[in-house]
Design a protein around this motif. Sequence first.
Motif, PDB file in Angstrom:
ATOM      1  N   THR A 375      56.877  77.755  75.635  1.00  0.00           N
ATOM      2  CA  THR A 375      56.753  77.400  74.220  1.00  0.00           C
ATOM      3  C   THR A 375      56.735  75.890  74.028  1.00  0.00           C
ATOM      4  N   ALA A 379      53.594  73.778  72.343  1.00  0.00           N
ATOM      5  CA  ALA A 379      53.711  72.880  71.194  1.00  0.00           C
ATOM      6  C   ALA A 379      53.105  71.517  71.503  1.00  0.00           C
ATOM      7  N   LEU A 383      49.844  69.669  69.783  1.00  0.00           N
ATOM      8  CA  LEU A 383      50.001  68.320  69.258  1.00  0.00           C
ATOM      9  C   LEU A 383      48.998  67.358  69.906  1.00  0.00           C
TER      10      LEU A 383
END
Length: 408
Positions: A375, A379, A383
């Motif tokens: 996870t 992320a 980004l």
Amino acid sequence: MKKKPIYVEVDILAPIEEAWTYTQNPKLHEQWDLRFTSITYIEKKSVEEPQRFTYETKVMPGVVVRGWGESKGEHQKKDGTKTSSLHFGTPQKISPIAEGRGYWQYIPHERGLTFLTQYDYDVRYGKLGKLLDAMFRPIMGWATALSFDVLKRWLEKGENPASQYRRFFLTIFIRILFCIIWVYHGLVPKIIVQHPTEVVLVENILEKDLQSELGPSGYRVEQSGVGVGPSETELEQSGYRVRSSETDVRPSGIGKEPSETGLGLSGIEKEPSETGLGPSEINSEPSETEGESSKIKLNLSKTTAKPNEDALSWNNANKIVIWIGIAEILFGLCWLLPRGKRLLFGAQIIVFPFLTIGALLADITIATAPFNPVTFNLALWVLSIIGFIISKDMPSARRCIRKREETT
């Protein structure tokens, strides 16, 4: 050492009248000039009177610098060049600028105009103020150049200054975030603390590489001029079995544990099988049994537990982790460089999926942990995509000329 005035110049592909309006109108001026949050004109009592104004600059939440200024008039040459002289200052002690003077100049040419400024200011606090100004003056020059490029893009491409600054500072924040993440994960868990999880993941990867080098037997057989003994299949047919993980040789179906003295004749144990074969039957053909035993001993004497020279030792896992940490720190520091940000974003878009897959192959159970690499990397990957998109064609102070050409 004599201080140099701040000088910024940029070419704008727009009519000079339009540039004049966007710079002299206070409501338009405050939108593109990073140095001012708001500008308010004071009504003139006469036409001859200079235009006075007040300004505010929000340094940070709760900190506002307020000052005054006046435009000394407009001067226009025969070739169409316009000049606007400025006088400005602030009484607030929080500002290192006490009072300053400068000018704006608009020089028309065939494609548009050259817009330039030069200004200087006096500082307060004596020698301490001059020392602080050695750091503050470059920031003021950079802010002026960035503002000029924002104005250029606004006039040429119609991109609103608020949108330009939003993309610019979001990219800055993302770059700082990635710098902190890479440096922290390279320094703390890999070098300073060297968290066990980091070492275990590397060991698991090395173990898989080692097994792929050595094969299923776990050992590498070295052949010499003497013939190699029977294979595992032949041993099974002769009533013996080779257990490579424990390096003992015994008859098939026998559950007796090997001795701890290693391999040799003692490593071959002959016991009655489950079919009820008696000792006399086992010893009925001593010559054949001894022959098999001699061949097995010869084969095992040529078998070594030494791993392949090209395979990395598990004991070096901690050293590998340190080098990985150093590489991550260097990559993190690259985010502080003024150029190449889109290249770094693109590299992370490619690298993060491979890092995630590698971590899962080393230990798939980490996917069940809270705040796990799956996870976390997902992320950062998203980004990176956002940063790659918004960092395209951003305003930059580098597009402006920062030094006046010397005339002879």
